[in-house]
Design a protein around this motif. Structure first.
Motif, PDB file in Angstrom:
ATOM      1  N   ALA A 136      -1.638   2.025   4.372  1.00  0.00           N
ATOM      2  CA  ALA A 136      -0.352   1.516   4.867  1.00  0.00           C
ATOM      3  C   ALA A 136      -0.318   1.590   6.388  1.00  0.00           C
ATOM      4  O   ALA A 136       0.151   0.659   7.063  1.00  0.00           O
ATOM      5  CB  ALA A 136       0.803   2.320   4.263  1.00  0.00           C
ATOM      6  N   MET A 137      -0.820   2.694   6.927  1.00  0.00           N
ATOM      7  CA  MET A 137      -0.911   2.824   8.383  1.00  0.00           C
ATOM      8  C   MET A 137      -1.863   1.786   8.961  1.00  0.00           C
ATOM      9  O   MET A 137      -1.564   1.112   9.960  1.00  0.00           O
ATOM     10  CB  MET A 137      -1.385   4.236   8.740  1.00  0.00           C
ATOM     11  CG  MET A 137      -1.523   4.490  10.233  1.00  0.00           C
ATOM     12  SD  MET A 137       0.088   4.471  11.065  1.00  0.00           S
ATOM     13  CE  MET A 137      -0.440   4.768  12.749  1.00  0.00           C
ATOM     14  N   PHE A 138      -3.001   1.650   8.342  1.00  0.00           N
ATOM     15  CA  PHE A 138      -4.017   0.712   8.822  1.00  0.00           C
ATOM     16  C   PHE A 138      -3.489  -0.723   8.855  1.00  0.00           C
ATOM     17  O   PHE A 138      -3.568  -1.418   9.857  1.00  0.00           O
ATOM     18  CB  PHE A 138      -5.259   0.804   7.941  1.00  0.00           C
ATOM     19  CG  PHE A 138      -6.281  -0.264   8.194  1.00  0.00           C
ATOM     20  CD1 PHE A 138      -7.106  -0.208   9.297  1.00  0.00           C
ATOM     21  CD2 PHE A 138      -6.407  -1.336   7.320  1.00  0.00           C
ATOM     22  CE1 PHE A 138      -8.048  -1.201   9.539  1.00  0.00           C
ATOM     23  CE2 PHE A 138      -7.335  -2.331   7.544  1.00  0.00           C
ATOM     24  CZ  PHE A 138      -8.158  -2.266   8.666  1.00  0.00           C
ATOM     25  N   HIS A 139      -2.921  -1.175   7.730  1.00  0.00           N
ATOM     26  CA  HIS A 139      -2.491  -2.573   7.639  1.00  0.00           C
ATOM     27  C   HIS A 139      -1.254  -2.855   8.500  1.00  0.00           C
ATOM     28  O   HIS A 139      -1.131  -3.955   9.051  1.00  0.00           O
ATOM     29  CB  HIS A 139      -2.224  -2.954   6.189  1.00  0.00           C
ATOM     30  CG  HIS A 139      -3.469  -3.108   5.374  1.00  0.00           C
ATOM     31  ND1 HIS A 139      -4.376  -4.125   5.586  1.00  0.00           N
ATOM     32  CD2 HIS A 139      -3.967  -2.360   4.352  1.00  0.00           C
ATOM     33  CE1 HIS A 139      -5.381  -4.002   4.724  1.00  0.00           C
ATOM     34  NE2 HIS A 139      -5.157  -2.946   3.969  1.00  0.00           N
ATOM     35  N   SER A 140      -0.358  -1.889   8.607  1.00  0.00           N
ATOM     36  CA  SER A 140       0.840  -2.134   9.430  1.00  0.00           C
ATOM     37  C   SER A 140       0.458  -2.243  10.904  1.00  0.00           C
ATOM     38  O   SER A 140       0.924  -3.154  11.608  1.00  0.00           O
ATOM     39  CB  SER A 140       1.875  -1.028   9.209  1.00  0.00           C
ATOM     40  OG  SER A 140       1.328   0.254   9.473  1.00  0.00           O
ATOM     41  N   ARG A 159       0.828  -1.209   0.000  1.00  0.00           N
ATOM     42  CA  ARG A 159       0.000   0.000   0.000  1.00  0.00           C
ATOM     43  C   ARG A 159       0.864   1.262   0.000  1.00  0.00           C
ATOM     44  O   ARG A 159       0.507   2.262  -0.627  1.00  0.00           O
ATOM     45  CB  ARG A 159      -0.929   0.006   1.210  1.00  0.00           C
ATOM     46  CG  ARG A 159      -2.019  -1.044   1.137  1.00  0.00           C
ATOM     47  CD  ARG A 159      -2.992  -0.760  -0.007  1.00  0.00           C
ATOM     48  NE  ARG A 159      -4.043  -1.749  -0.054  1.00  0.00           N
ATOM     49  CZ  ARG A 159      -4.020  -2.841  -0.814  1.00  0.00           C
ATOM     50  NH1 ARG A 159      -2.974  -3.058  -1.618  1.00  0.00           N
ATOM     51  NH2 ARG A 159      -5.024  -3.695  -0.793  1.00  0.00           N
ATOM     52  N   LEU A 160       1.978   1.209   0.699  1.00  0.00           N
ATOM     53  CA  LEU A 160       2.876   2.364   0.676  1.00  0.00           C
ATOM     54  C   LEU A 160       3.471   2.549  -0.717  1.00  0.00           C
ATOM     55  O   LEU A 160       3.590   3.682  -1.208  1.00  0.00           O
ATOM     56  CB  LEU A 160       3.987   2.197   1.709  1.00  0.00           C
ATOM     57  CG  LEU A 160       4.971   3.374   1.800  1.00  0.00           C
ATOM     58  CD1 LEU A 160       4.240   4.665   2.163  1.00  0.00           C
ATOM     59  CD2 LEU A 160       6.070   3.081   2.809  1.00  0.00           C
ATOM     60  N   GLN A 161       3.838   1.453  -1.384  1.00  0.00           N
ATOM     61  CA  GLN A 161       4.342   1.545  -2.755  1.00  0.00           C
ATOM     62  C   GLN A 161       3.300   2.163  -3.679  1.00  0.00           C
ATOM     63  O   GLN A 161       3.638   2.857  -4.634  1.00  0.00           O
ATOM     64  CB  GLN A 161       4.725   0.152  -3.262  1.00  0.00           C
ATOM     65  CG  GLN A 161       5.941  -0.446  -2.584  1.00  0.00           C
ATOM     66  CD  GLN A 161       6.198  -1.880  -3.014  1.00  0.00           C
ATOM     67  OE1 GLN A 161       5.444  -2.452  -3.803  1.00  0.00           O
ATOM     68  NE2 GLN A 161       7.263  -2.472  -2.495  1.00  0.00           N
ATOM     69  N   GLN A 162       2.031   1.917  -3.383  1.00  0.00           N
ATOM     70  CA  GLN A 162       0.935   2.468  -4.172  1.00  0.00           C
ATOM     71  C   GLN A 162       0.571   3.887  -3.747  1.00  0.00           C
ATOM     72  O   GLN A 162      -0.394   4.452  -4.237  1.00  0.00           O
ATOM     73  CB  GLN A 162      -0.294   1.569  -4.052  1.00  0.00           C
ATOM     74  CG  GLN A 162      -0.095   0.176  -4.622  1.00  0.00           C
ATOM     75  CD  GLN A 162      -1.229  -0.781  -4.263  1.00  0.00           C
ATOM     76  OE1 GLN A 162      -1.881  -0.629  -3.228  1.00  0.00           O
ATOM     77  NE2 GLN A 162      -1.471  -1.750  -5.117  1.00  0.00           N
ATOM     78  N   LYS A 163       1.350   4.447  -2.817  1.00  0.00           N
ATOM     79  CA  LYS A 163       1.142   5.807  -2.303  1.00  0.00           C
ATOM     80  C   LYS A 163      -0.159   5.939  -1.519  1.00  0.00           C
ATOM     81  O   LYS A 163      -0.676   7.053  -1.363  1.00  0.00           O
ATOM     82  CB  LYS A 163       1.175   6.839  -3.445  1.00  0.00           C
ATOM     83  CG  LYS A 163       2.428   6.812  -4.295  1.00  0.00           C
ATOM     84  CD  LYS A 163       3.678   7.057  -3.463  1.00  0.00           C
ATOM     85  CE  LYS A 163       4.940   7.043  -4.304  1.00  0.00           C
ATOM     86  NZ  LYS A 163       6.182   7.204  -3.503  1.00  0.00           N
ATOM     87  N   ASN A 164      -0.669   4.832  -1.008  1.00  0.00           N
ATOM     88  CA  ASN A 164      -1.870   4.854  -0.182  1.00  0.00           C
ATOM     89  C   ASN A 164      -1.436   4.786   1.281  1.00  0.00           C
ATOM     90  O   ASN A 164      -1.423   3.728   1.912  1.00  0.00           O
ATOM     91  CB  ASN A 164      -2.778   3.674  -0.533  1.00  0.00           C
ATOM     92  CG  ASN A 164      -4.163   3.797   0.080  1.00  0.00           C
ATOM     93  OD1 ASN A 164      -4.338   4.455   1.110  1.00  0.00           O
ATOM     94  ND2 ASN A 164      -5.132   3.169  -0.539  1.00  0.00           N
ATOM     95  N   THR A 165      -1.076   5.948   1.838  1.00  0.00           N
ATOM     96  CA  THR A 165      -0.469   5.984   3.165  1.00  0.00           C
ATOM     97  C   THR A 165      -1.467   5.657   4.274  1.00  0.00           C
ATOM     98  O   THR A 165      -1.076   5.093   5.302  1.00  0.00           O
ATOM     99  CB  THR A 165       0.145   7.364   3.425  1.00  0.00           C
ATOM    100  OG1 THR A 165      -0.838   8.373   3.135  1.00  0.00           O
ATOM    101  CG2 THR A 165       1.358   7.595   2.550  1.00  0.00           C
TER     102      THR A 165
END
Length: 502
Positions: A328-332, A319-325
């Protein structure tokens, strides 16, 4: 109804001989209208039987001045081959793409190398007469389409701009939805040829048939079905989508071209992208590759209760690679918090159950059948509901249970898990209680890191602490190597993007 789209270039109209050229060119005002430049016919191979070529705009002006005399010397090497191929195809309209760069090259015409002189718009009367004299085409409507770049825009050798010119021309001029579209694209600049191929396929798909010819052997080749062109274009698009982990987009583009094994991989990748990890494994076990299935079975054994958290962690990286921060926060964070929950179920199986019918998905810790340490007893007294004598396993109580279950030294010596329990947990709550975006630096700061590499390693370190595993933190992209999905992605690359590196 069938149509024919024809590109035109300097090789489409040639001269059998150059013996009369100087008389034609010097007559009347032809030479003067061509800036008095020394245009003359040339052969690709001198002293051969090959016809002569001359700048198309100049040839058109010569024909306009001495039509009948010039006509008998004209050769149409490509068109004659194509018209022979299409004699029985019932063509109803011919769209003739001609170039006109008058506006763009308004002041550069004193140089005979200027692209202006290669424009084919002046050949239009010649093309019109040619088709009128063909028995199969004399009643076919000939529709010219002008490709004319503006003065401050790139010319017809610019690939991006030409694609836009051709796209606009097709949209404005070709309103029909024919049964078959024949396209001869060999003439013109490479940029025009490429744009016509692309836009023909984009507009008409599998109805397109490409006409190709070996000009020097004077022999037409069988029309090329659009399917191979379409397949190549779709796979190139699919490579870009695959690189961005857009598995649903890949399936939409090329599913019909894939074998059953690859379709399984694509389906499980889509499930993984939705964090449906149980379905991901269930479907993947249907794959015929025994080695891959063994890896799946080994990883998902009951004793490996932790495996889904590593998939969730890698999903955050994607998600971070896809620029969906935000995701990325949610899944991490979900990977860490969810793994603590799985750890609690594994470690305190006898004490944990769903005891609230109004919240059937919430787990509760009950002080039953257990000799608790002072730290654990303190935790229970601190967070327990006095009425029901249990602790709901979410939020702070869940993190504190993990802390109370480890020796003080082990907990306090791990800065990663301490950071998540103290800082990330609060930042996560703040982030998900406001309708705002999240900058990358804010994501990293929430984990008390400064860049993607340190953030990813902190997530993995926390997962290792909770699960007791030892996935390598020192390698590049460590969560990728800890994920089953990465194995699936590599298999998809072998089929869809064999030249792409992970």
């Amino acid at each position: 109804m069938n149509i024919w789209i024809v590109t035109t270039g300097s090789s489409d109209v040639q001269l059998q001989s150059d013996e009369s050229w100087h008389d034609w060119y010097d007559r009347s005002s032809v030479k003067r209208n061509c800036e008095n430049l020394p245009f003359k016919p040339t052969q690709i191979l001198e002293d051969s039987d090959e016809p002569y070529r001359v700048a198309p705009r100049v040839l058109g002006k010569v024909y306009e001045s001495q039509g009948e005399e010039v006509w008998q010397y004209l050769e149409f090497p490509l068109l004659r081959q194509f018209t022979t191929q299409l004699q029985s195809k019932r063509i109803t309209k011919i769209y003739l793409l001609v170039t006109d760069q008058t506006e763009k090259f308004n002041e550069e015409r004193e140089d005979r190398r200027c692209p202006y002189w290669q424009d084919t718009c002046e050949l239009q009367p010649i093309f019109k007469r040619y088709f009128e004299e063909q028995e199969e085409f004399h009643n076919v409507e000939l529709i010219p389409i002008y490709l004319s770049p503006e003065i401050n825009k790139p010319g017809l050798d610019d690939w991006d701009h030409v694609l836009e010119i051709v796209r606009t021309a097709f949209s404005e001029e070709i309103k029909l939805e024919p049964d078959t579209v024949y396209v001869s694209h060999q003439a013109g600049t490479p940029a025009i040829s490429s744009a016509v191929q692309f836009m023909s396929l984009a507009r008409f798909g599998e109805r397109v048939k490409f006409l190709v010819s070996n000009e020097y052997e004077k022999k037409p080749l069988p029309p090329i079905e659009s399917s191979q062109y379409l397949k190549g274009i779709k796979f190139e698009q699919a490579k870009a989508l695959l690189k961005n982990h857009d598995y649903a987009g890949v399936k939409l583009l090329i599913n019909d071209y894939l074998n059953s094994e690859t379709k399984i991989l694509l389906d499980v990748a889509i499930q993984w992208n939705f964090a449906k990890f149980d379905e991901f494994v269930k479907t993947l076990l249907q794959h015929p590759d025994g080695n891959l299935v063994k890896k799946i079975n080994d990883r998902t054994l009951q004793k490996n209760w932790w495996w889904t958290a590593y998939e969730e962690g890698y999903l955050a990286v994607v998600r971070l690679q896809q620029k969906n921060t935000v995701e990325a926060m949610f899944h991490s964070f979900r990977a860490v918090e969810g793994l603590i929950r799985e750890w609690a179920v594994w470690k305190y199986k006898a004490q944990i159950r769903n005891s609230n019918p109004n919240q059937p998905r919430t787990l509760y810790f009950h002080k039953e059948n257990i000799n608790m340490s002072p730290e654990l007893n303190y935790w229970f007294e601190r967070f327990s509901n006095k009425t029901y004598s249990n602790v709901g396993l979410f939020g702070e109580p869940l993190f504190e249970l993990l802390k109370a279950s480890h020796s003080p030294g082990k907990w306090h010596n791990n800065s990663d898990i301490k950071t998540v329990a103290k800082i990330t947990k609060e930042e996560r709550n703040s982030t998900f209680h406001q309708l705002l975006g999240l900058e990358e630096l804010e994501l990293f700061a929430a984990w008390n890191t400064k860049n993607p590499k340190d953030w990813e390693k902190r997530v993995l370190s926390c997962l290792n602490f909770i699960s007791g595993q030892s996935f390598d933190l020192s390698i590049e992209c460590p969560l990728k190597e800890a994920s089953l999905m990465f194995q699936v992605h590599k298999e998809l690359e072998k089929v869809i993007a064999p030249n792409n590196l992970p």
